[in-house]
Design an enzyme around this catalytic site. Sequence first.
Site, PDB file in Angstrom:
ATOM      1  N   ARG A   4     -67.348   2.342 -17.872  1.00 41.65           N
ATOM      2  CA  ARG A   4     -68.436   2.645 -17.282  1.00 41.65           C
ATOM      3  C   ARG A   4     -68.933   4.738 -17.830  1.00 41.65           C
ATOM      4  O   ARG A   4     -70.571   4.450 -17.447  1.00 41.65           O
ATOM      5  CB  ARG A   4     -67.951   2.888 -16.104  1.00 41.65           C
ATOM      6  CG  ARG A   4     -69.432   3.620 -14.988  1.00 41.65           C
ATOM      7  CD  ARG A   4     -68.613   3.705 -13.446  1.00 41.65           C
ATOM      8  NE  ARG A   4     -69.774   4.197 -12.142  1.00 41.65           N
ATOM      9  CZ  ARG A   4     -69.907   3.552 -11.793  1.00 41.65           C
ATOM     10  NH1 ARG A   4     -70.340   2.177 -12.293  1.00 41.65           N
ATOM     11  NH2 ARG A   4     -70.855   3.820 -10.984  1.00 41.65           N
ATOM     12  N   ARG A  75     -42.211  -1.205 -34.984  1.00 46.19           N
ATOM     13  CA  ARG A  75     -41.744   0.042 -34.185  1.00 46.19           C
ATOM     14  C   ARG A  75     -42.598   1.440 -35.103  1.00 46.19           C
ATOM     15  O   ARG A  75     -41.760   2.600 -35.144  1.00 46.19           O
ATOM     16  CB  ARG A  75     -40.891   0.329 -34.175  1.00 46.19           C
ATOM     17  CG  ARG A  75     -39.332  -0.603 -33.768  1.00 46.19           C
ATOM     18  CD  ARG A  75     -40.270  -1.298 -32.115  1.00 46.19           C
ATOM     19  NE  ARG A  75     -39.377  -1.936 -31.628  1.00 46.19           N
ATOM     20  CZ  ARG A  75     -38.803  -2.063 -30.334  1.00 46.19           C
ATOM     21  NH1 ARG A  75     -38.840  -0.782 -29.824  1.00 46.19           N
ATOM     22  NH2 ARG A  75     -38.447  -2.533 -29.653  1.00 46.19           N
ATOM     23  N   HIS A  76     -43.546   0.655 -35.912  1.00 48.03           N
ATOM     24  CA  HIS A  76     -43.699   2.156 -37.183  1.00 48.03           C
ATOM     25  C   HIS A  76     -45.242   1.150 -37.093  1.00 48.03           C
ATOM     26  O   HIS A  76     -45.733   0.914 -37.445  1.00 48.03           O
ATOM     27  CB  HIS A  76     -43.437   1.995 -38.312  1.00 48.03           C
ATOM     28  CG  HIS A  76     -44.056   3.584 -38.909  1.00 48.03           C
ATOM     29  ND1 HIS A  76     -44.861   4.010 -39.128  1.00 48.03           N
ATOM     30  CD2 HIS A  76     -43.187   4.421 -38.885  1.00 48.03           C
ATOM     31  CE1 HIS A  76     -44.596   4.617 -39.919  1.00 48.03           C
ATOM     32  NE2 HIS A  76     -44.345   5.729 -39.746  1.00 48.03           N
ATOM     33  N   SER A 102     -46.514   8.929 -43.418  1.00 43.62           N
ATOM     34  CA  SER A 102     -47.637   8.423 -42.609  1.00 43.62           C
ATOM     35  C   SER A 102     -47.994   9.685 -42.300  1.00 43.62           C
ATOM     36  O   SER A 102     -49.662   9.703 -41.730  1.00 43.62           O
ATOM     37  CB  SER A 102     -46.694   8.084 -41.668  1.00 43.62           C
ATOM     38  OG  SER A 102     -45.536   7.050 -41.997  1.00 43.62           O
ATOM     39  N   HIS A 149     -75.357  35.533  -5.018  1.00 42.63           N
ATOM     40  CA  HIS A 149     -74.631  34.910  -3.831  1.00 42.63           C
ATOM     41  C   HIS A 149     -75.122  34.029  -2.928  1.00 42.63           C
ATOM     42  O   HIS A 149     -74.318  33.975  -2.117  1.00 42.63           O
ATOM     43  CB  HIS A 149     -74.089  36.250  -2.792  1.00 42.63           C
ATOM     44  CG  HIS A 149     -73.452  37.859  -4.087  1.00 42.63           C
ATOM     45  ND1 HIS A 149     -72.176  38.269  -3.908  1.00 42.63           N
ATOM     46  CD2 HIS A 149     -74.306  38.684  -4.505  1.00 42.63           C
ATOM     47  CE1 HIS A 149     -71.860  38.745  -4.790  1.00 42.63           C
ATOM     48  NE2 HIS A 149     -72.591  39.320  -4.991  1.00 42.63           N
ATOM     49  N   GLN A 220     -45.692  19.331 -42.762  1.00 39.81           N
ATOM     50  CA  GLN A 220     -45.713  17.528 -42.887  1.00 39.81           C
ATOM     51  C   GLN A 220     -47.071  17.206 -41.607  1.00 39.81           C
ATOM     52  O   GLN A 220     -47.969  15.788 -41.614  1.00 39.81           O
ATOM     53  CB  GLN A 220     -44.697  16.905 -42.476  1.00 39.81           C
ATOM     54  CG  GLN A 220     -44.436  15.141 -42.852  1.00 39.81           C
ATOM     55  CD  GLN A 220     -43.360  14.874 -43.142  1.00 39.81           C
ATOM     56  OE1 GLN A 220     -42.156  15.607 -43.603  1.00 39.81           O
ATOM     57  NE2 GLN A 220     -43.272  13.554 -42.166  1.00 39.81           N
ATOM     58  N   SER A 270     -78.289   5.748  -0.133  1.00 39.33           N
ATOM     59  CA  SER A 270     -76.900   5.278   1.030  1.00 39.33           C
ATOM     60  C   SER A 270     -76.657   4.451   1.799  1.00 39.33           C
ATOM     61  O   SER A 270     -77.740   3.577   1.495  1.00 39.33           O
ATOM     62  CB  SER A 270     -77.293   6.595   2.117  1.00 39.33           C
ATOM     63  OG  SER A 270     -76.200   6.096   3.192  1.00 39.33           O
ATOM     64  N   ARG A 277     -81.409  10.703  -0.450  1.00 33.33           N
ATOM     65  CA  ARG A 277     -82.161  11.007  -2.451  1.00 33.33           C
ATOM     66  C   ARG A 277     -80.843  12.022  -2.546  1.00 33.33           C
ATOM     67  O   ARG A 277     -80.924  12.789  -2.420  1.00 33.33           O
ATOM     68  CB  ARG A 277     -83.351  11.340  -1.912  1.00 33.33           C
ATOM     69  CG  ARG A 277     -84.805  10.794  -1.963  1.00 33.33           C
ATOM     70  CD  ARG A 277     -86.082  11.619  -1.903  1.00 33.33           C
ATOM     71  NE  ARG A 277     -85.958  11.489  -2.915  1.00 33.33           N
ATOM     72  CZ  ARG A 277     -87.452  11.474  -4.039  1.00 33.33           C
ATOM     73  NH1 ARG A 277     -88.215  10.008  -3.094  1.00 33.33           N
ATOM     74  NH2 ARG A 277     -87.717  12.051  -4.192  1.00 33.33           N
ATOM     75  N   GLU A 317     -52.720  12.854 -28.614  1.00 36.97           N
ATOM     76  CA  GLU A 317     -53.409  12.913 -29.283  1.00 36.97           C
ATOM     77  C   GLU A 317     -54.971  11.242 -29.561  1.00 36.97           C
ATOM     78  O   GLU A 317     -55.905  10.949 -28.888  1.00 36.97           O
ATOM     79  CB  GLU A 317     -54.277  13.494 -30.684  1.00 36.97           C
ATOM     80  CG  GLU A 317     -53.713  14.585 -30.664  1.00 36.97           C
ATOM     81  CD  GLU A 317     -53.476  15.023 -31.759  1.00 36.97           C
ATOM     82  OE1 GLU A 317     -53.144  16.284 -32.031  1.00 36.97           O
ATOM     83  OE2 GLU A 317     -53.108  14.566 -32.726  1.00 36.97           O
ATOM     84  N   ARG A 318     -54.048  10.108 -28.958  1.00 33.14           N
ATOM     85  CA  ARG A 318     -54.377   8.985 -28.802  1.00 33.14           C
ATOM     86  C   ARG A 318     -54.815   8.419 -27.172  1.00 33.14           C
ATOM     87  O   ARG A 318     -55.643   8.034 -27.247  1.00 33.14           O
ATOM     88  CB  ARG A 318     -53.173   8.129 -28.635  1.00 33.14           C
ATOM     89  CG  ARG A 318     -52.417   7.800 -29.521  1.00 33.14           C
ATOM     90  CD  ARG A 318     -51.529   6.973 -29.987  1.00 33.14           C
ATOM     91  NE  ARG A 318     -50.624   7.228 -30.727  1.00 33.14           N
ATOM     92  CZ  ARG A 318     -50.226   5.734 -32.124  1.00 33.14           C
ATOM     93  NH1 ARG A 318     -51.052   4.945 -31.802  1.00 33.14           N
ATOM     94  NH2 ARG A 318     -49.323   6.693 -32.815  1.00 33.14           N
TER      95      ARG A 318
END
Length: 447
Positions: A4, A75-76, A102, A149, A220, A270, A277, A317-318
């Site tokens: 979306r 697994r890699h 990697s 304010h 690394q 609504s 609005r 990060e994924r």
Amino acid sequence: MVPRYARPEMTAIWSPETRYKIWFEIEALAAEAMGNLGTIPAEAARVIREKGDQRTAEITAADVGHIDEIERVTRHDVIAFLTWLGEGIGPEARFMHQGMTSSDVLDTCLNVQLTRAADLLLADMDALLAALQRRAEEHALTPTIGRSHGIHAEPTTFGIKLAGHWAEFARCRKRLAAARDEVATCAISGPVGTFASVDPRVEEFVATRLGLRAEPVSTQVIPRDRHAAFFCALAITASAIERLATEVRHLQRSEVREAEEYFHPGQKGSSAMPHKRNPVLSENLTGLARVIRGYATPALENVALWHERDISHSSVERFIGPDATITLDFALARATSMMDKLTVYPDQMKRNLEALGGVVHSQKVLLALTQAGMSREASYAAVQRAAMATWTALGTPNGRSFRDELLADPEVSATLDAATLDAAMDPAKDFRHVRATLARVFASQGA
């Protein structure tokens, strides 16, 4: 990533197909550099490029599924990709990934994706800046009340309001451009980053071809303070969006109604109340800003990895790479559209400005009295008396304007005559420097 709130061009940057194409490009460039240096046969590098290009030209959903199947065994993820790629390249595939680890592929790829995402976001910001500048210039001298304010303060113009938001987004653009530059690095330095098994010239070659810079020292992994700066730049931009959205939400309130989001033909506000609005776009932007800001904290926490590397940052990060950039891309586009079509009500702004009987000119009267010889303390007390009397009696039969209250005060009338008072309260004085201010703001774009 929620479809979306996603647009195709940004979403494509984070697709598995794009990721695998970047992974191959890193491997192919590294092989070419090694072929040039004699580390691997030049012919092998040529075959890797040629057959790899064919293999990755159109990566299908079936290919992605096959790589996933291999990964379920290995697994890699990088090994799974190299296995799939090698199936199409043949014996020369043994020369891929020579001396590399990697992270060389993963980190360099992530930075390619972040720089591409930043380029789209910078273009988004340019569109929003253009919309804000156009509307600011359109309403340069549209009087409205300034509020502090939430209470009426002094007159300003709607153009000045919008110029303030423009300036904030201009600063955000500079931050993002700097963050893009900071994250645009490449690491092809092998295990623990010592170049023990890969020549540093390979890294330079790959970096140049990808439009990146070689990371000076990468352990690394590429240091995550770079990425933290990137996501913090996104978070600050999100806050700028929320500040703009909050302003629109307040101005659209029924009691204010100075501006409102464009209400499309056929739009419904609504399910129960046909008259509504609602400020749905600005409310949506407020929520999206909260989400984007939330990604800054895990990015900051990714900085402290163990020794030369761990993978605690990887899962984070994924999520945050795609989600933060995709969401901000959507939010910037929505904010641009909202400002392009914003409905402005200058007459209502004028009515609101005058609603308190003129008390918004209190400072100008205070200054006029002090310049005429009254002490600041006495001037303040006299102006406040008149202002409070006006404020308290607003809407009552005996209520008087601020001007009339002032002239009825013996201290004031003994110091200022009616003509001098009127000159002091002249609204034209409020906007003498508006044009110059706008010119200064928009001239700062390249600063």
